[in-house]
Structure formats: structure tokens, C-alpha cells
Design a protein around this motif. Sequence first.
Motif, short mmCIF file in Angstrom:
data_model
loop_
_atom_site.label_atom_id
_atom_site.label_comp_id
_atom_site.label_asym_id
_atom_site.label_seq_id
_atom_site.Cartn_x
_atom_site.Cartn_y
_atom_site.Cartn_z
N LEU A 184 0.80 -1.23 0.00
CA LEU A 184 0.00 0.00 0.00
C LEU A 184 0.83 1.28 0.00
N CYS A 185 1.97 1.28 0.70
CA CYS A 185 2.86 2.46 0.76
C CYS A 185 4.23 1.96 0.30
N ALA A 186 4.43 1.86 -0.98
CA ALA A 186 5.51 1.02 -1.50
C ALA A 186 6.83 1.74 -1.81
N ALA A 187 6.79 3.04 -2.07
CA ALA A 187 7.99 3.72 -2.55
C ALA A 187 9.01 3.98 -1.43
N PRO A 188 10.30 3.93 -1.72
CA PRO A 188 10.93 3.76 -3.04
C PRO A 188 11.08 2.31 -3.50
N GLY A 189 10.63 1.33 -2.71
CA GLY A 189 10.49 0.00 -3.30
C GLY A 189 11.36 -1.11 -2.73
N GLY A 190 12.07 -0.87 -1.62
CA GLY A 190 12.93 -1.91 -1.04
C GLY A 190 12.14 -3.16 -0.67
N LYS A 191 11.01 -2.95 0.00
CA LYS A 191 10.22 -4.12 0.44
C LYS A 191 9.49 -4.75 -0.74
N ASN A 207 1.56 0.62 -4.55
CA ASN A 207 0.97 1.97 -4.55
C ASN A 207 1.74 2.89 -3.62
N ASP A 208 1.76 4.17 -3.93
CA ASP A 208 2.30 5.17 -3.00
C ASP A 208 1.64 6.52 -3.32
N LEU A 209 1.33 7.27 -2.28
CA LEU A 209 0.66 8.56 -2.47
C LEU A 209 1.53 9.54 -3.26
N SER A 210 2.82 9.54 -2.97
CA SER A 210 3.70 10.55 -3.55
C SER A 210 4.06 10.20 -5.01
N THR A 240 -1.81 6.73 -5.45
CA THR A 240 -3.12 7.10 -4.91
C THR A 240 -3.05 7.14 -3.40
N ASP A 241 -3.98 7.85 -2.79
CA ASP A 241 -4.08 7.84 -1.33
C ASP A 241 -4.55 6.44 -0.90
N GLY A 242 -3.72 5.76 -0.16
CA GLY A 242 -4.02 4.39 0.26
C GLY A 242 -5.31 4.28 1.06
N ARG A 243 -5.75 5.41 1.66
CA ARG A 243 -6.97 5.36 2.46
C ARG A 243 -8.20 5.24 1.57
N ASP A 259 3.28 -0.36 4.96
CA ASP A 259 4.50 0.21 5.52
C ASP A 259 4.27 1.71 5.69
N VAL A 260 3.59 2.03 6.78
CA VAL A 260 3.05 3.39 6.95
C VAL A 260 4.14 4.47 7.01
N PRO A 261 3.79 5.71 6.61
CA PRO A 261 4.75 6.81 6.78
C PRO A 261 5.03 7.01 8.27
N CYS A 262 6.28 7.32 8.60
CA CYS A 262 6.65 7.40 10.02
C CYS A 262 7.54 8.63 10.26
N LEU A 290 -2.80 9.06 13.39
CA LEU A 290 -4.14 8.90 12.82
C LEU A 290 -4.03 8.39 11.38
N LEU A 291 -3.11 9.01 10.60
CA LEU A 291 -2.92 8.59 9.21
C LEU A 291 -2.52 7.11 9.16
N GLN A 292 -1.61 6.73 10.05
CA GLN A 292 -1.15 5.33 10.07
C GLN A 292 -2.31 4.39 10.36
N GLN A 294 -5.52 4.97 9.91
CA GLN A 294 -6.48 4.97 8.79
C GLN A 294 -5.97 4.10 7.65
N LEU A 295 -4.67 4.19 7.39
CA LEU A 295 -4.10 3.39 6.30
C LEU A 295 -4.25 1.90 6.59
N LEU A 296 -4.12 1.55 7.84
CA LEU A 296 -4.23 0.14 8.20
C LEU A 296 -5.68 -0.33 8.16
C1 LIG Z 1 7.99 4.14 5.19
S1 LIG Z 1 7.77 4.77 3.58
C2 LIG Z 1 7.59 3.31 2.60
C3 LIG Z 1 8.92 2.61 2.30
C4 LIG Z 1 8.74 1.46 1.31
N1 LIG Z 1 7.79 0.49 1.75
C5 LIG Z 1 10.07 0.78 1.05
O1 LIG Z 1 10.30 -0.30 1.58
O2 LIG Z 1 10.87 1.31 0.29
C6 LIG Z 1 6.11 5.34 3.69
C7 LIG Z 1 5.51 5.76 2.37
O3 LIG Z 1 4.13 6.06 2.58
C8 LIG Z 1 3.75 7.00 1.59
N2 LIG Z 1 2.44 7.57 1.98
C9 LIG Z 1 2.20 8.61 2.83
N3 LIG Z 1 0.88 8.81 2.94
C10 LIG Z 1 0.28 7.88 2.16
C11 LIG Z 1 -1.08 7.60 1.84
N4 LIG Z 1 -2.08 8.31 2.36
N5 LIG Z 1 -1.34 6.59 0.97
C12 LIG Z 1 -0.33 5.86 0.44
N6 LIG Z 1 0.97 6.09 0.69
C13 LIG Z 1 1.26 7.09 1.54
C14 LIG Z 1 4.92 7.96 1.56
O4 LIG Z 1 4.96 8.66 0.33
C15 LIG Z 1 6.11 7.01 1.75
O5 LIG Z 1 6.70 6.69 0.52
#
Ligand SMILES: C[S@@+](CC[C@H](N)C(=O)[O-])C[C@H]1O[C@@H](n2cnc3c(N)ncnc32)[C@H](O)[C@@H]1O
Length: 319
Positions: A184-191, A207-210, A240-243, A259-262, A290-292, A294-296
Motif C-alpha cells: 500500500l505504501c511502497a515507494a521507493p520499493g525496497g520491500k 501503490n504510494d501517495l507521492s 493514490t491515497d491508500g486510504r 509500511d506506513v509513513p513514520c 491517525l494517518l497510520q 487509517q491506512l491500516l
Molecule cells: C515508510 S515509507 C515506505 C517505504 C517502502 N515500503 C520501502 O520499503 O521502500 C512510507 C511511504 O508512505 C507513503 N504515503 C504517505 N501517505 C500515504 C497515503 N495516504 N497513501 C499511500 N501512501 C502514503 C509515503 O509517500 C512514503 O513513501
Amino acid sequence: MAAYVCTRFCINKSKDSIRFIQRRFRVKTKWAATRPKFPATELALHNFDTSYSIQLRDLWPSIRVAMLCEQKYGALINSFSSAPNVINELEAQGCKDFISIDCTRNEVHLSSQDSTTSHRASTELQSSISPDIKCLVFPKGDISRFKPAGPDSSGILGYYLLDAASVLPVLALDVQAGHTVLDLCAAPGGKTLALLQTHSVNYLWANDLSGSRTMRLRRTLQSYLPKEFLDENKIHITSTDGRQLGMTEEKSFDRVLVDVPCTTDRHSAMVEENNIFKRSRTKERQKLPLLQTQLLLDPGHATGWKSCVLYLFPVPAAE
Ligand SMILES: C[S@@+](CC[C@H](N)C(=O)[O-])C[C@H]1O[C@@H](n2cnc3c(N)ncnc32)[C@H](O)[C@@H]1O
């Protein structure tokens, strides 16, 4: 309280000729400017000390030291690359696959317990760890740097550098052959790349919001996967917004990695630039938990996705 006088020139239209008149303004200093200014890194560390010492107790001092030390990378071996001798060359430099080492250690630890439970637990552990995921690290205490990965004859790189701990949530996801997976929050893609190393994923949605980070994710996958793998039927990339994903898509997945933003703790404690503990980013930081959540929760409820792994660092919200 300090105040300053600012001058401005205005045009006097009532006269035949244009004249410049000097005006004087007294500007009150805002109370916020008088608040003590802590560097964001100091504030971050103060927050971590307050909250992590309660959550992590005796473990916190050593984790704190590790966090303030130079980052230690792992080399995630890219099994899609045919670059020769990648593992041998890394092993010759003293690197070891930390996944197989930890697996053996757990087996040893478990065998000292009740033998039936120990055998079952160790078999489960072994079967849940994909033999295709290999992540090599330098020995404990050795912070040597890896050389940049070299390409094979098709340009595919031999390994990807990441924090070795990033592999753990992927192992915990326990992907089985033929699974459909959402990252759901994949960028930059390590996982995402680690997930694909299992060779078990039948369909992956990353997917990733950014938008800019999604571009990075796409470039990463292009550098590490054969072209035929980047087919939309196998790997679908969106920004897209994962929510909201669960509301618009009626797909179901066998596994979902969230992998929520932290607060990016090491960065927050070490680097002033782009630091989420800057006062101007207080609201953003305080909204993170809250964002974390909601994403979950939200997409999971909407589509009934079967399992989630929340890769969540405790986020201190108070200033
Ligand atoms: C911890 S990083 C992910 C790292 C990634 N999983 C990796 O292993 O490279 C969290 C990501 O969540 C994204 N993000 C933030 N808000 C989001 C949302 N509402 N929906 C989807 N992605 C979101 C950020 O752009 C960021 O790339």
C-alpha cells in the motif's frame, strides 16, 4: 520585548506631482517568536527518550546508540540478476546472509525448550522464511560500505542496499506460492523488491501517495527486474491515497503490506534538513498516528483483505 520599525514609501496622488512620503509602522513581535528555539534534532531525541524509554524499557539505551551511529546497510541479493559471483564476492569480503544466520540461531534457542514444541516452532519458522530472500551484512561492529551493485549483461543490478531490518516485515508476511499482494505504501520499493524475491507473488499491486516517490519505485523495479516482469498483469503501479484505494477498487488480496509513513527516527535525530520535528511541521507530525491507523484500517474494512502487516514505529505525537 523587541520591536522594530519598518518604513514604506507611498505615492501621494492629491498633489500635481508624484511625491514619495515615508510612512512608519510599529510591528509587534509575535509571542511565538519569543518561544525558545530548539533544533529539530534535539526535540526529536527528547521525544524519543520520553516515549521509547517507556515502550522499549531496557532495550532503549542500546537502540538509542544504534540510532545515533552510522547506518548499517544490508545487500538484498537480486535473484533476477545473472551477474556472476555476486554472493561469493560479498562473502569474500566477510559478509553473511543474516536471514539464514538468524534462522539457525532461533533453531538452537528453540531446541533447548520442550522438544515437541521446539520441533514444531522451528519447522514453522523454517517454512515461513523464503529461501529466495537473501540479505548479506558485514559482521557485527563492522560498518564497511558496500560498493555500488554492478549490472548483468541485460543491465539488471545484482543487489539492492537497504536497512536489513526492512526485510523482516516481508518475512513476516509469509507469502505463499500464487498469492496476490498489495503493497500500500511502497515507494521507493525496497520491500516491494524483497517481496518479489520470494518468486511466489502471482500479482503485485504497488501503490504510494507521492508521485515523485512512485517514479523512484518504478525506476527501482526497472533496474532490478527483467522487462517481461514489468507487465501490468503482474505488477500494477499506482500513485493514490491508500486510504481511498479500498473504496474505489473491488479487489481482494491474499496479503497486504502497509509500511506506513513514520517519523524516520534516525533522520529526525541526526539531520536538521527536512526534519519532521521542525516546528513548522508539528501538525503534520501529530497527525501521523491517525494517518497510520487509517491506512491500516480503512481499506481493510472496505474490501475484507485477508491479512495486514503494519510496519509501524511508535510515533511520539506530543511536542
Ligand atoms: C515508510 S515509507 C515506505 C517505504 C517502502 N515500503 C520501502 O520499503 O521502500 C512510507 C511511504 O508512505 C507513503 N504515503 C504517505 N501517505 C500515504 C497515503 N495516504 N497513501 C499511500 N501512501 C502514503 C509515503 O509517500 C512514503 O513513501
